[in-house]
Motif scaffolding. Structure first.
Motif, short mmCIF file in Angstrom:
data_model
loop_
_atom_site.label_atom_id
_atom_site.label_comp_id
_atom_site.label_asym_id
_atom_site.label_seq_id
_atom_site.Cartn_x
_atom_site.Cartn_y
_atom_site.Cartn_z
N UNK A 1 0.85 -1.21 0.00
CA UNK A 1 0.00 0.00 0.00
C UNK A 1 0.88 1.25 0.00
N UNK A 2 1.94 1.21 0.82
CA UNK A 2 2.88 2.34 0.89
C UNK A 2 3.53 2.56 -0.47
N UNK A 3 3.87 1.44 -1.14
CA UNK A 3 4.51 1.53 -2.47
C UNK A 3 3.57 2.18 -3.49
N UNK A 4 2.28 1.83 -3.41
CA UNK A 4 1.29 2.42 -4.34
C UNK A 4 1.19 3.93 -4.12
N UNK A 5 1.12 4.33 -2.84
CA UNK A 5 1.02 5.77 -2.53
C UNK A 5 2.28 6.50 -2.99
N UNK A 6 3.43 5.85 -2.82
CA UNK A 6 4.70 6.43 -3.25
C UNK A 6 4.71 6.64 -4.77
N UNK A 7 4.17 5.66 -5.49
CA UNK A 7 4.09 5.77 -6.96
C UNK A 7 3.21 6.95 -7.36
N UNK A 8 2.06 7.07 -6.66
CA UNK A 8 1.14 8.19 -6.95
C UNK A 8 1.84 9.53 -6.69
N UNK B 1 4.29 10.27 -9.43
CA UNK B 1 3.62 10.68 -10.67
C UNK B 1 3.15 12.13 -10.58
N UNK B 2 2.54 12.47 -9.43
CA UNK B 2 2.02 13.84 -9.26
C UNK B 2 3.17 14.85 -9.27
N UNK B 3 4.30 14.45 -8.64
CA UNK B 3 5.45 15.36 -8.62
C UNK B 3 6.00 15.59 -10.03
N UNK B 4 6.08 14.49 -10.81
CA UNK B 4 6.65 14.60 -12.15
C UNK B 4 5.71 15.34 -13.10
N UNK C 1 2.66 17.09 -12.31
CA UNK C 1 1.98 18.33 -11.90
C UNK C 1 2.83 19.25 -11.03
N UNK C 2 3.83 18.66 -10.35
CA UNK C 2 4.67 19.48 -9.46
C UNK C 2 3.90 20.09 -8.31
N UNK C 3 2.82 19.40 -7.89
CA UNK C 3 1.97 19.91 -6.81
C UNK C 3 2.64 19.62 -5.45
N UNK C 4 3.30 20.64 -4.90
CA UNK C 4 4.09 20.45 -3.67
C UNK C 4 3.21 20.01 -2.50
N UNK C 5 2.07 20.69 -2.31
CA UNK C 5 1.20 20.38 -1.16
C UNK C 5 0.69 18.94 -1.24
N UNK C 6 0.28 18.50 -2.43
CA UNK C 6 -0.26 17.15 -2.59
C UNK C 6 0.86 16.11 -2.38
N UNK C 7 2.03 16.39 -2.90
CA UNK C 7 3.16 15.45 -2.78
C UNK C 7 3.60 15.34 -1.31
N UNK C 8 3.62 16.46 -0.60
CA UNK C 8 3.98 16.42 0.82
C UNK C 8 2.94 15.64 1.61
N UNK C 9 1.68 15.82 1.24
CA UNK C 9 0.60 15.09 1.91
C UNK C 9 0.75 13.58 1.67
#
Lengths: 137, 115
Positions: free
Chosen positions: B60-67, B70-73, B75-83
Motif C-alpha cells: 500500500x505504501x509503495x502504491x502511494x509512493x508511486x502516486x 507521478x504527481x510530482x513529475x 503536476x509538481x503539486x508540492x502540497x499534494x506530494x507532501x501530503x
C-alpha cells in the motif's frame, strides 16, 4: 487594443484556474464525504482497539485532523478537507495497529514472565489458531 | 537610444533564463518530503521482518509512493506530494508495528520449552 485586453483576460483566467484549482468551479474537487466517513470508521476501530490507552497521541491527532476536515468541508475547501480526512484515517490506522501490538506484546511478556514452567494442556490448546482446532460436533 | 539597443540583447537572455528556470523547476528539482518517504520505504523493504509479516501494508505504501512520484513529475503539486509522502511514512510505521505484533503473536504460539 481590444484584442490585447481579450488575451490578457484569457491569461488571467487560465492562471486563476491553475493556481486555485480547488476554488475554481469547473475544475475543483467534489466534497470528499466518503473520505470523511472512512476516517470516522478508522477512528472508531482505533477506539475499539483501546488506542485511548495505548496510543493516545496518535488517536488525538486523528481526531484533530477529522475536526479540521469537517471545518474545511463547511468552508467548501474540498482539497484540504480530503487531505485532512486521509491523514486522519492513516493516523487512526496507526493508532489501532500500535494499540493492538501493545496488547499482544503485553500478553507475550506475561507468558514469558511466567518462566520456564511448561504450559498446561488447556493453555496449549488455547494458543492454537482457531482454524486448526478440531471441529466441534 | 543606446540603452534601448542594449535592452535588445537582454530580452532573449531573460527569456532563455525564464524557460530554463521553468524547465528545471518542473523536472529536475527533487521534493525533500518525497525523497525522505522513498528512503523510509527502501529501508523498510530491506527489513525481512517487515517484508515477511506486513507485506500488504508495505505494498500500500509503495502504491502511494508511486502516486506521489507521478504527481510530482506531472503536476509538481508540492502540497499534494507532501501530503502523500506523509501517508507513505505513516503506512511504513504501520507495517513496522504490524511486524512487531506478529513477532509477539509467534512468541505466544510457541510453548516456552521450544524457545
Amino acid at each position: 487594443m481590444t484584442r490585447a485586453l481579450y488575451c490578457s483576460f484569457l491569461l488571467v483566467l487560465t492562471l486563476y484556474c491553475v493556481g486555485c484549482s480547488n476554488t475554481c468551479f469547473w475544475c475543483g474537487e467534489k466534497p470528499p464525504t466518503n473520505r470523511v466517513t472512512q476516517a470516522e470508521l478508522a477512528i472508531r476501530a482505533a477506539v475499539d482497539a483501546k488506542a485511548a490507552d495505548f496510543a493516545p497521541v496518535e488517536l488525538q491527532s486523528a481526531r484533530d485532523k477529522l475536526a479540521q476536515a469537517r471545518r474545511m468541508m463547511t468552508a467548501e475547501k474540498y482539497t484540504e478537507a480530503r487531505r485532512f480526512a486521509e491523514s486522519a484515517q492513516v493516523d487512526a490506522e496507526f493508532a489501532e495497529a500500535k494499540a493492538e501490538t501493545a496488547v499482544m506484546r503485553r500478553a507475550a511478556d506475561q507468558i514469558l514472565r511466567r518462566g520456564d514452567a511448561p504450559p498446561t494442556e488447556a493453555e496449549r490448546e488455547s494458543r492454537k489458531p482457531l482454524a486448526s482446532q478440531p471441529e466441534m460436533k | 537610444m543606446r540603452l534601448r539597443r542594449s535592452l535588445h540583447f537582454i530580452e532573449p537572455l531573460v527569456a532563455a533564463f525564464l524557460i530554463a528556470a521553468l524547465a528545471t523547476g518542473c523536472t529536475a528539482v527533487q521534493n525533500p518530503a518525497l525523497e525522505a518517504a522513498r528512503e523510509s520505504y527502501q529501508k523498510a523493504r530491506r527489513d525481512p521482518l517487515i517484508v515477511r509479516n506486513a507485506g500488504a501494508t508495505l505494498d500500500k505504501a509503495a502504491q502511494t509512493l508511486q502516486t506521489a512520484d507521478r504527481i510530482w513529475t506531472e503536476e509538481g503539486d508540492v502540497a499534494e506530494v507532501e501530503h502523500l509522502s506523509y501517508i507513505v511514512e505513516k503506512r511504513i510505521e504501520i507495517a513496522r508495528v504490524i511486524a512487531q505484533r506478529r513477532l509477539a503473536a509467534d512468541e505466544i504460539q510457541q510453548p516456552p520449552s521450544s524457545r
